[in-house]
Design a protein around this motif. Structure first.
Motif, PDB file in Angstrom:
ATOM      1  N   LYS A   1      38.406  36.532  31.230  1.00 53.97           N
ATOM      2  CA  LYS A   1      38.428  37.911  31.143  1.00 53.97           C
ATOM      3  C   LYS A   1      37.062  38.327  30.672  1.00 53.97           C
ATOM      4  O   LYS A   1      36.629  38.104  29.600  1.00 53.97           O
ATOM      5  N   ILE A   2      36.465  39.359  31.617  1.00 56.52           N
ATOM      6  CA  ILE A   2      35.201  40.161  31.021  1.00 56.52           C
ATOM      7  C   ILE A   2      35.680  41.391  30.460  1.00 56.52           C
ATOM      8  O   ILE A   2      36.343  42.220  31.090  1.00 56.52           O
ATOM      9  N   THR A   3      35.222  41.565  29.376  1.00 51.75           N
ATOM     10  CA  THR A   3      35.436  42.898  28.541  1.00 51.75           C
ATOM     11  C   THR A   3      34.191  43.941  28.503  1.00 51.75           C
ATOM     12  O   THR A   3      34.498  44.990  27.783  1.00 51.75           O
ATOM     13  N   ASP A   4      33.195  43.244  28.713  1.00 54.95           N
ATOM     14  CA  ASP A   4      31.820  44.008  28.562  1.00 54.95           C
ATOM     15  C   ASP A   4      31.303  44.604  29.908  1.00 54.95           C
ATOM     16  O   ASP A   4      31.046  43.742  30.676  1.00 54.95           O
ATOM     17  N   GLU A   5      31.383  45.779  30.140  1.00 53.09           N
ATOM     18  CA  GLU A   5      30.912  46.327  31.285  1.00 53.09           C
ATOM     19  C   GLU A   5      29.475  46.017  31.638  1.00 53.09           C
ATOM     20  O   GLU A   5      29.021  46.165  32.939  1.00 53.09           O
ATOM     21  N   ALA A   6      28.613  45.688  30.830  1.00 54.37           N
ATOM     22  CA  ALA A   6      27.376  45.456  30.973  1.00 54.37           C
ATOM     23  C   ALA A   6      26.892  44.027  31.173  1.00 54.37           C
ATOM     24  O   ALA A   6      25.993  43.653  31.148  1.00 54.37           O
ATOM     25  N   TYR A   7      28.023  42.926  31.213  1.00 55.51           N
ATOM     26  CA  TYR A   7      27.737  41.668  31.168  1.00 55.51           C
ATOM     27  C   TYR A   7      27.176  41.356  32.537  1.00 55.51           C
ATOM     28  O   TYR A   7      27.430  41.754  33.459  1.00 55.51           O
ATOM     29  N   VAL A   8      26.014  40.484  32.275  1.00 49.79           N
ATOM     30  CA  VAL A   8      25.288  40.027  33.508  1.00 49.79           C
ATOM     31  C   VAL A   8      25.538  38.384  33.584  1.00 49.79           C
ATOM     32  O   VAL A   8      25.187  37.751  32.616  1.00 49.79           O
TER      33      VAL A   8
END
Length: 420
Positions: free
Chosen positions: A386-393
């Protein structure tokens, strides 16, 4: 041995026959020899070609001899049936290459361990040395042109763009195949699709005229789907037997995704399960459609038959892993690539874009703002994490097999990214 006709009727596999009672009587006298032909019009057969092939295999399993014929000669000509324009002729070396590939595919469905059980032939074996004069005298003499012109497919072509003598002669070549197999192997039954009825019965009549013998013809129906779309077609095109043209994963998914209205019919045609087992699966479709037991049973059986048990294990592992029920890291590059080829996917030259951008580019969501909402609501995943950071690259360490990213929105919406 005559029970095979009852079984074929129950499976919905009898469209037309010259005389079912006469065929039943012939079957009762002992093993007969039956054949079905396949022209190399592509590098592979597709699933629609398998209806008569499965029927031939059932007849063989009932104790009769099967002949699989690949059209090394007729493939150079082309059957006018089902076409409104003249077929483009392929070079002889291309046809020969396709013959070899299709021969291997046909052999997979027949028992060829003993010539008394089954044989494979190419009609080029007896056609290549046949001179034009001999062909006209020994074959053409027995075909009334008025009867050939009355064929529906010929009449349709003549009313349109016309028909060359090459394609007009196809019926004679196929009829001669039946005669040759009758002489060489005692073949007394030809199988084919219902669109081949005219060609097959022409062969029956040819043998009667030349040999004075009575032989049989049996056709299987053309398969249709409940939703009105063409059987054996997907959004990506035909479902081929060649794994390079339709991956084992896509092949498995085709059957797994079968409509509940179609699956029992498909089981009867494409499964070697007996009546009791199929009727039990039919009951499951009616009472527990959400379990998709019938679809799973056919997908597993058919994928194993065509591609082998090892490939089945791989595609099942991929199916589970994509939905978070297994390890994506354990999938090999070929299986992972073929699985992602079946879902919305973005292709990028290199990493560097934010995860939300990739979600939008893959088509899993309609916009970047929708992608950000999915992350904020806890419904966005990268490689099942699960990705919780909108800025994740995503970084190189996220790449699966150095090339792929698996994206998921919610529980069921899968997408992918291929880098490079």
């Amino acid at each position: 041995m005559t029970d095979i006709l009852d079984d074929l009727a129950w499976r919905g596999l009898i469209a037309q026959s010259t005389d079912l009672d006469a065929l039943r009587a012939s079957l009762a006298t002992g093993p007969i020899t039956a054949y079905c032909g396949f022209d190399p019009t592509a590098p592979s057969l597709h699933v629609g070609n398998l209806v008569p092939l499965f029927t031939l295999a059932r007849i063989q399993q009932a104790g009769h001899r099967a002949i699989g014929l690949v059209g090394g000669a007729t493939g150079l000509i082309g059957d006018p049936g089902g076409r409104s324009t003249e077929r483009a002729l392929n070079p002889a070396e291309v046809v020969a290459e396709w013959v070899a590939k299709i021969r291997v595919q046909v052999e997979r469905f027949l028992d060829l361990s003993d010539e008394a059980r089954g044989v494979m032939v190419s009609n080029l074996d007896w056609t290549a040395e046949l001179s034009a004069i001999d062909f006209l005298r020994d074959v053409g003499k027995h075909f009334p042109v008025n009867r050939m012109l009355a064929r529906e497919v010929v009449a349709a072509r003549l009313a349109g763009e016309g028909l060359s003598y090459t394609e007009f002669s196809y019926q004679l070549l196929q009829s001669n195949d039946y005669l040759e197999l009758h002489r060489r192997f005692g073949c007394t039954l030809q199988l084919g699709g219902s669109d081949q009825w005219g060609n097959i019965t022409a062969g029956v009549d040819f043998i009667r005229r030349v040999e004075g013998a009575h032989v049989h013809a049996l056709t299987v129906p053309l398969i249709t789907k409940a939703d009105g779309t063409k059987f054996g077609k997907t959004a990506g095109g035909a479902v081929w037997l060649n794994p390079e043209m339709t991956s084992p994963y896509a092949f498995y998914q085709f059957w797994l995704n079968s409509d509940d209205r179609d699956i029992v019919k498909f089981l009867k045609i494409f499964s070697f399960r007996g009546r009791e087992e199929i009727e039990a699966l039919e009951k499951s479709v009616a009472e527990r459609p959400f379990a998709r037991e019938a679809q799973r049973a056919l997908a597993e059986e058919f994928t194993t038959l065509l591609h082998g048990a090892d490939e089945l294990v791989k595609v099942q592992a991929a199916s589970k892993a994509l939905f978070g029920q297994g390890s994506l890291e354990d999938l090999d590059a070929a299986t992972l690539g073929s699985a992602l080829a079946e879902v919305p996917k973005a292709a990028v030259p290199a990493l560097g874009a934010p995860f939300v951008d990739l979600l939008a580019e893959s088509g899993l969501v309609e916009s970047k703002s929708a992608a950000r909402r999915a992350v904020k609501e806890g419904g966005a995943y990268l490689n099942n994490v699960k990705i919780t950071d909108e800025a994740y690259v995503p970084e190189d360490k996220d790449l699966l097999r150095g090339r792929f990213l698996v994206l998921r929105r919610g529980k069921k919406s899968i997408g992918g990214v291929e880098v490079g």
